[in-house]
Design a protein around this motif. Sequence first.
Motif, PDB file in Angstrom:
ATOM      1  N   GLY A 143       1.005  -1.063   0.124  1.00  0.00           N
ATOM      2  CA  GLY A 143      -0.195  -0.080   0.059  1.00  0.00           C
ATOM      3  C   GLY A 143       0.804   0.976  -0.304  1.00  0.00           C
ATOM      4  O   GLY A 143       1.747   1.379   0.670  1.00  0.00           O
ATOM      5  N   ARG A 156      -2.183   2.618   2.788  1.00  0.00           N
ATOM      6  CA  ARG A 156      -3.187   2.386   2.635  1.00  0.00           C
ATOM      7  C   ARG A 156      -3.356   1.645   0.996  1.00  0.00           C
ATOM      8  O   ARG A 156      -2.635   2.308   0.205  1.00  0.00           O
ATOM      9  CB  ARG A 156      -4.172   4.048   1.730  1.00  0.00           C
ATOM     10  CG  ARG A 156      -5.604   4.460   1.251  1.00  0.00           C
ATOM     11  CD  ARG A 156      -5.583   5.734   0.768  1.00  0.00           C
ATOM     12  NE  ARG A 156      -7.224   6.098   0.105  1.00  0.00           N
ATOM     13  CZ  ARG A 156      -7.378   5.670  -0.815  1.00  0.00           C
ATOM     14  NH1 ARG A 156      -6.736   5.243  -2.437  1.00  0.00           N
ATOM     15  NH2 ARG A 156      -9.140   5.527  -1.541  1.00  0.00           N
ATOM     16  N   THR A 157      -4.601   1.074   0.888  1.00  0.00           N
ATOM     17  CA  THR A 157      -3.985  -0.429  -0.363  1.00  0.00           C
ATOM     18  C   THR A 157      -4.477  -0.176  -1.392  1.00  0.00           C
ATOM     19  O   THR A 157      -5.126   1.562  -0.930  1.00  0.00           O
ATOM     20  CB  THR A 157      -5.317  -1.111   0.504  1.00  0.00           C
ATOM     21  OG1 THR A 157      -6.318  -0.940   0.404  1.00  0.00           O
ATOM     22  CG2 THR A 157      -4.282  -1.589   1.304  1.00  0.00           C
ATOM     23  N   GLY A 158      -4.161  -0.165  -2.212  1.00  0.00           N
ATOM     24  CA  GLY A 158      -4.267   0.524  -3.736  1.00  0.00           C
ATOM     25  C   GLY A 158      -6.628   0.235  -3.884  1.00  0.00           C
ATOM     26  O   GLY A 158      -6.552   1.044  -4.760  1.00  0.00           O
ATOM     27  N   ASP A 159      -7.090  -0.244  -3.217  1.00  0.00           N
ATOM     28  CA  ASP A 159      -8.476  -0.201  -3.108  1.00  0.00           C
ATOM     29  C   ASP A 159      -9.551  -0.001  -2.203  1.00  0.00           C
ATOM     30  O   ASP A 159      -9.844   0.489  -2.234  1.00  0.00           O
ATOM     31  CB  ASP A 159      -8.976  -1.928  -3.350  1.00  0.00           C
ATOM     32  CG  ASP A 159      -8.412  -2.679  -2.282  1.00  0.00           C
ATOM     33  OD1 ASP A 159      -7.554  -2.444  -2.196  1.00  0.00           O
ATOM     34  OD2 ASP A 159      -8.792  -3.685  -2.066  1.00  0.00           O
ATOM     35  N   GLY A 160      -8.183   1.262  -1.849  1.00  0.00           N
ATOM     36  CA  GLY A 160      -8.788   2.118  -0.713  1.00  0.00           C
ATOM     37  C   GLY A 160      -9.251   1.640   0.876  1.00  0.00           C
ATOM     38  O   GLY A 160      -9.534   2.161   1.671  1.00  0.00           O
ATOM     39  N   LEU A 161      -8.530   0.446   1.461  1.00  0.00           N
ATOM     40  CA  LEU A 161      -8.529   0.587   2.292  1.00  0.00           C
ATOM     41  C   LEU A 161      -7.382   0.847   3.287  1.00  0.00           C
ATOM     42  O   LEU A 161      -6.315   0.788   2.686  1.00  0.00           O
ATOM     43  CB  LEU A 161      -8.702  -1.361   2.472  1.00  0.00           C
ATOM     44  CG  LEU A 161      -9.549  -2.191   1.923  1.00  0.00           C
ATOM     45  CD1 LEU A 161      -9.249  -3.812   1.671  1.00  0.00           C
ATOM     46  CD2 LEU A 161     -11.271  -1.559   2.154  1.00  0.00           C
ATOM     47  N   ARG A 285       0.876 -11.292  -7.628  1.00  0.00           N
ATOM     48  CA  ARG A 285       0.714 -10.939  -8.603  1.00  0.00           C
ATOM     49  C   ARG A 285       1.689 -10.343  -9.662  1.00  0.00           C
ATOM     50  O   ARG A 285       2.907 -10.243  -9.271  1.00  0.00           O
ATOM     51  CB  ARG A 285       0.293  -9.667  -8.114  1.00  0.00           C
ATOM     52  CG  ARG A 285      -1.175  -9.349  -7.805  1.00  0.00           C
ATOM     53  CD  ARG A 285      -2.470  -8.787  -7.320  1.00  0.00           C
ATOM     54  NE  ARG A 285      -0.895  -7.824  -5.598  1.00  0.00           N
ATOM     55  CZ  ARG A 285      -1.387  -6.467  -5.296  1.00  0.00           C
ATOM     56  NH1 ARG A 285      -2.335  -6.386  -5.886  1.00  0.00           N
ATOM     57  NH2 ARG A 285      -1.074  -6.098  -4.171  1.00  0.00           N
ATOM     58  N   GLU A 289       2.031  -5.271 -12.523  1.00  0.00           N
ATOM     59  CA  GLU A 289       0.614  -5.358 -12.197  1.00  0.00           C
ATOM     60  C   GLU A 289       0.757  -3.278 -10.702  1.00  0.00           C
ATOM     61  O   GLU A 289      -0.592  -3.662 -10.729  1.00  0.00           O
ATOM     62  CB  GLU A 289       0.010  -6.387 -11.667  1.00  0.00           C
ATOM     63  CG  GLU A 289      -0.724  -7.265 -12.324  1.00  0.00           C
ATOM     64  CD  GLU A 289      -1.322  -6.702 -13.840  1.00  0.00           C
ATOM     65  OE1 GLU A 289      -2.411  -5.846 -13.086  1.00  0.00           O
ATOM     66  OE2 GLU A 289      -1.022  -6.945 -14.751  1.00  0.00           O
ATOM     67  N   THR A 294       0.901   6.587  -5.266  1.00  0.00           N
ATOM     68  CA  THR A 294      -0.936   7.320  -4.852  1.00  0.00           C
ATOM     69  C   THR A 294      -0.718   8.451  -4.291  1.00  0.00           C
ATOM     70  O   THR A 294       0.344   8.504  -2.668  1.00  0.00           O
ATOM     71  CB  THR A 294      -1.350   6.533  -4.378  1.00  0.00           C
ATOM     72  OG1 THR A 294      -1.182   5.360  -4.935  1.00  0.00           O
ATOM     73  CG2 THR A 294      -2.536   7.383  -3.999  1.00  0.00           C
TER      74      THR A 294
END
Length: 296
Positions: A143, A156-161, A285, A289, A294
């Motif tokens: 993240g 903060r992870t790539g999917d907003g967590l 992964r 990817e 961010t």
Amino acid sequence: MEQQANDVLLATRTALSQASALAVQYSFSILGAVILLVVGWTLAGFISRWAYEGLSRIHGIDETLARFFTNVVRYALLILVFITVLGQFGVQTASIIAALGAAGLAIGLALQGTLQNIAAGIMLLVLRPFRVGEYIETSSVAGTVREIGLFATELRTGDGLYRLAPNSTLWNTPITNFSRQPTRQHEVKIKVGYENDLDLAMETLRGLAKADSRVLPSPAPSVFVDSLADSAIFVTLRYWAKTGDWWAVSRDMLKRVKFAFDEKGNPAEVPNSADAAPTKKSNGRAAAEKPGPTRQ
């Protein structure tokens, strides 16, 4: 009866004399203790502020680390003042120091995991394998770093967590920092049939790289034959881009490669994961990817 009265009077005078002597003695001790407390408290505050200002001027010292060392200095001085004050009253400070050492050892054993996190946090702040705003990945967490504390690091992870990682888990594992270097490399692999024009396919890839202004001219993009399979030839386009542009460039390049070879009568194709040559994996992964940095 008269003798008893004289004895009582004598004992009273003796007690008052001793009390007076003790009062004078301890009044000086109390006065000295008060002076020591005031001077020690003032001196501890001054030295801690001086230490903080000195650490803040050192390049690379984090704010959290500077405040931590400042507090350590301040409380160490206050403990020293407290022990000195007890010595004013005749207390054996050696036994107190031994008791404090034993208590510190017991607390250290009880808080072993917490102290490991603090030690790891100090090392992370000193060595700085990552900074706030950078995208990192370890074997257990990935993240964008939001805050580096003495006990844990917020990401903060790539999917907003929101994710909180203990510092010891970050310090004891290899860290991949996808944002630290100013440039990143990307590869595009295509599969060219033996019956198709290999030179045309390689020139097409080279032209796509040169046509994109976000692809860096140095190091220059390279196109080469990667491997020979039973039914096709694998060709690789390798180019460099700025880290901030890498994610957008890599996605656009795959799309342009597909459209370019469609227009040329499909002399080549972008292989799927089953057909492509093996690529390095990272946390399950493909490395390609990973997103760019961010901004929070």
